[in-house]
Design an enzyme around this catalytic site. Structure first.
Site, short mmCIF file in Angstrom:
data_model
loop_
_atom_site.label_atom_id
_atom_site.label_comp_id
_atom_site.label_asym_id
_atom_site.label_seq_id
_atom_site.Cartn_x
_atom_site.Cartn_y
_atom_site.Cartn_z
N SER A 159 0.74 -1.26 0.05
CA SER A 159 0.09 0.05 -0.01
C SER A 159 0.80 1.15 0.07
CB SER A 159 -0.88 0.02 1.09
OG SER A 159 -0.43 -0.22 2.36
N HIS A 177 -5.51 -3.09 -2.75
CA HIS A 177 -5.27 -2.15 -3.79
C HIS A 177 -4.84 -2.71 -5.29
CE1 HIS A 177 -4.27 0.90 -0.77
NE2 HIS A 177 -3.74 0.05 -0.26
N LYS A 205 -11.83 1.06 -1.93
CA LYS A 205 -10.80 1.73 -2.66
C LYS A 205 -11.39 1.52 -4.17
CE LYS A 205 -7.55 1.15 0.81
NZ LYS A 205 -7.07 0.39 2.00
C1 LIG Z 1 -7.05 0.41 3.13
C2 LIG Z 1 -6.38 -1.16 3.67
C3 LIG Z 1 -7.04 -2.04 4.38
C4 LIG Z 1 -8.31 -1.46 5.39
O1 LIG Z 1 -9.14 -1.47 4.52
P1 LIG Z 1 -10.43 -0.57 5.10
O2 LIG Z 1 -11.67 -0.99 4.56
O3 LIG Z 1 -10.30 0.93 4.72
O4 LIG Z 1 -10.64 -0.90 6.49
C5 LIG Z 1 -6.62 -3.29 4.60
N1 LIG Z 1 -5.56 -3.79 3.95
C6 LIG Z 1 -4.67 -2.99 3.09
C7 LIG Z 1 -3.41 -3.41 2.40
C8 LIG Z 1 -5.32 -1.22 2.68
O5 LIG Z 1 -4.64 -0.82 1.94
#
Ligand SMILES: *Cc1c(COP(=O)(O)O)cnc(C)c1O
Length: 385
Positions: A178, A206, A238
């Site tokens: 990330s 992602h 996302k």
């Molecule tokens: C954003 C993210 C999460 C968390 O997801 P949310 O739905 O925002 O709680 C988990 N793992 C990764 C790799 C992320 O980038």
């Protein structure tokens, strides 16, 4: 315990350029936003496909609210599991090519639930050193023997796996990292895991929507099935542009999580209208391949522009394109200078990244234009001189 102690700690954080502040977004998410009363061109959201403010997704949310109301009202195991949730789970299972999928309220909760539903102190968890905080927390909370291997290094993983005699061994990795934007070397990691009878869990927060012909993420990108990646996690906040998350896998995996994942059992289901909206965003994500093609073109434009400017990028083929800065104060100075030019990019500092690893995390969305990327490159040239 005293307020003075807290104040002293907060002051020290400020002095180290590590203090974080929240900025106020006054518009929907998109390439152009209003923040704290000013318009900006933004390159920092995770709304990679531009679906967070898509008219059809908004309409689906409204229709979902008309049909189901607002709140989920109860947990899934009481009477909060609606037809809308169930239909989305079936659609996500089909999308990922797995027998079943299970919805969670957030990605953080999905990761905590999946690891803790599977492991306890008789087991071992093997994590990439730079995994997302929610994965690290999940491993620590489980009580399993916790080991970190070198970033994306299958040899380092193999050494640790071979020394373990745990009941269950679970290898856990981000699909797309990330803060760095690189893709996990899943073929190599899965080969090592299989040799040691370990399972692999991939959090592709992602990757979904961005990688793979149909947006199926890094498992589609590498052509890996359920025998390679037994536990597949996706988040909906996302590229999907909505909220929530899912775990996809075998019948036995999903039933185990329904029985044992505490972050699934002891929490209210997501608003059903969000599930309805996600059905629409899933359809757009799969069908509108131009969004992935557009992203690829923007990424290429940005990377070649940065190369000409002599800016240090990371080895990333994804919409996450960090510019390495190193020093936290310098990263803050650069992001402030960029902001003064009307562009919004966040400076990512420790502990989100390692000490000395501060960076500007530039992200792209399919709704950015070529002209906007050109404008970004012009501003970067100016502030990095
Ligand atoms: C954003 C993210 C999460 C968390 O997801 P949310 O739905 O925002 O709680 C988990 N793992 C990764 C790799 C992320 O980038």
């Amino acid at each position: 315990m005293s307020f003075d102690q807290l104040d002293a700690e907060l002051s020290a954080r400020k002095e180290q350029s590590l203090y974080r502040v929240r900025r106020m977004l006054e518009s929907p998410q998109g390439p152009e936003v209003r923040v704290d009363g000013k318009p900006y061109l933004a390159f920092c959201s995770n709304d990679y496909l531009g679906l967070a403010n898509h008219p059809e997704v908004i309409r689906a949310l409204q229709q979902g609210a008309d049909e189901y109301g607002v709140g989920g009202g109860a947990s899934h195991l009481v009477n909060g599991h609606s037809m809308a949730h169930h239909a989305l789970e079936e659609a996500l299972a089909e999308f990922t090519g797995r027998p079943r999928a299970l919805l969670f309220s957030t990605g953080y909760m999905a990761n905590i639930g999946a690891v803790n539903g599977l492991l306890d102190k008789r087991d071992a968890v093997f994590q990439d050193r730079i995994n997302h905080a929610s994965l690290l927390d999940a491993g620590l909370l489980s009580g399993a023997r916790f080991q970190r291997y070198l970033h994306n290094d299958a040899e380092s993983l193999a050494q640790k796996l071979s020394r373990s005699e745990a009941r269950r061994k679970l290898v856990v990795t981000d699909g797309v990292f990330s803060m760095d934007g690189d893709i996990a070397d899943l073929p190599a990691l899965c080969t090592q895991a299989r040799a040691e009878n370990a399972w692999v869990m991939v959090d592709d927060a992602h990757g979904f929507g961005c990688l793979g012909e149909n947006g199926g993420g890094c498992v589609e990108h590498f052509g890996l099935g359920q025998n390679d990646v037994q536990v597949l996690v996706g988040t909906l906040g996302k590229a999907f542009g909505t909220a929530g998350a899912f775990v996809a896998g075998s019948e036995a995996l999903i039933e185990t999580l329904v029985q044992h994942a505490r972050t699934y059992i002891y929490t209210t289901s997501m608003p059903p209208a969000v599930a309805v909206a996600t059905m629409t965003s899933l359809k757009i994500l799969q069908e509108e391949t131009w969004r992935r093609e557009k992203l690829a073109a923007l990424i290429q434009q940005f990377r070649s522009g940065c190369e000409q400017l002599g800016l240090e990028l990371m080895d990333s083929p994804t919409p996450i394109q960090p510019i390495m800065v190193g020093d936290s104060a310098e990263a803050l100075r650069m992001s402030a200078a960029i902001e003064a030019e009307g562009i919004f990019i966040s400076a990512i500092r420790p502990p989100t990244v390692p000490q000395g690893g501060a960076r500007l995390r530039v992200t792209f969305t399919a709704t950015h234009t070529e002209a906007q990327v050109t404008r970004l490159l012009d501003v970067l040239e100016k502030v990095s001189r």
